[in-house]
Design an enzyme around this catalytic site. Structure first.
Site, short mmCIF file in Angstrom:
data_model
loop_
_atom_site.label_atom_id
_atom_site.label_comp_id
_atom_site.label_asym_id
_atom_site.label_seq_id
_atom_site.Cartn_x
_atom_site.Cartn_y
_atom_site.Cartn_z
N ASP A 6 6.67 -6.37 1.31
CA ASP A 6 6.02 -5.49 0.99
C ASP A 6 4.84 -5.76 -0.05
OD1 ASP A 6 5.38 -2.44 0.94
OD2 ASP A 6 6.53 -2.61 -1.07
N ASP A 8 2.64 -3.18 -2.41
CA ASP A 8 2.77 -2.23 -3.41
C ASP A 8 4.24 -1.97 -3.78
OD1 ASP A 8 1.76 0.25 -4.95
OD2 ASP A 8 2.90 1.11 -3.45
N GLY A 43 5.43 3.23 0.29
CA GLY A 43 5.64 2.93 1.41
C GLY A 43 5.09 4.13 2.67
N ARG A 46 -1.14 7.13 3.70
CA ARG A 46 -1.98 8.06 2.91
C ARG A 46 -2.00 9.55 3.32
NH1 ARG A 46 -7.86 5.97 3.01
NH2 ARG A 46 -6.75 4.03 2.74
N ASN A 116 -5.76 -0.89 2.16
CA ASN A 116 -6.40 -1.51 1.16
C ASN A 116 -5.83 -3.03 1.06
OD1 ASN A 116 -8.45 0.56 0.24
ND2 ASN A 116 -6.58 1.62 -0.10
#
Ligand code: B16
Ligand code: MG
Length: 210
Positions: A6, A8, A43, A46, A116
């Site tokens: 992962d 972030d 996770g 948005r 992103n």
């Protein structure tokens, strides 16, 4: 061994930037938002993150168009933080461990819900480091659905059961297990009972290949 990371909350700590960006939108709309609620956004996509924030919204009903605009506003604030990132935003322990895993013959991929992802990897000097990148731009279902990790395994041409997923989010651990992979929890997810392995620091991964 095959590792799918992962992004972030595992490789970089952009979770702080997500929080600050959502906090600005929530404050402008008079919606209560704190770090505990922010943990539920780890996770998740948005738009799903926005839906969680709007659980506490009591104003007039918002159209889909207005919701999309709010998510775009948040992303613009978030991107302004990302633009300031440099290679020093990857902790030394994370960078060293990645290099040692690579030197030890492991295949390494990213599995992130973020649209992103590629911009972040460029900012921190890891754009060409991974063997595969699966992210929010190549999936239609976000974690806890396993799609992002299954795509990473497919890009690597590896079987899901041979992959170890490293995650900081409960939703990510669930996604890994739903995809038939081994799940390693770190940070928040180290206390997730569905994780096969819990680690308290990134370099503990080296113990798995020793
Ligand atoms: P974006 P990960 C996730 O990244 C974040 O944890 C989550 O908070 C965010 O909403 C999601 O990416 C989408 O991000 O708005 O940049 O597309 O943990 O899966 O690497
Ligand atoms: Mg994460």
């Amino acid at each position: 061994m095959v590792f799918i990371f992962d992004l972030d909350g595992v490789i970089v700590f952009t979770d702080r930037f997500h929080y600050l960006a959502w906090k600005r939108i929530a404050d402008e709309m008079g919606i209560y938002f704190d770090e505990k609620i922010n943990n539920r956004l780890r996770g998740v996509s948005r738009m799903e993150s926005l839906a969680i924030i709007l659980e506490r919204y009591t104003g007039k009903a918002l159209s889909e168009q207005e919701k999309t605009e709010l998510a775009e506003q948040k992303n613009a604030v978030y991107r302004s933080f990302l633009e300031k990132m440099t290679p020093s935003d990857v902790p030394g322990e994370v960078r060293d461990t990645l290099q040692k895993l690579r030197a030890g013959g492991c295949k390494l991929a990213i599995g992130s819900s973020s649209k992103n992802t590629k911009f972040i990897l460029e900012r921190v000097g890891l754009a060409d480091f991974f063997d595969a990148v699966s992210d929010g731009t190549n999936i239609s279902r976000s974690k806890p659905d396993p799609e992002v990790f299954l795509k990473a395994a497919e890009f690597l041409r590896e079987k899901p059961e041979d992959c170890y997923v490293v995650e900081d989010a409960y939703a990510g651990i669930e996604a890994a297990k739903a995809g038939g992979m081994r799940a390693i929890g770190i940070g928040e997810a180290a206390s997730c009972e569905k994780a096969d392995i819990a680690i308290s620091s990134f370099s503990e991964l080296l113990g798995l290949i020793a």
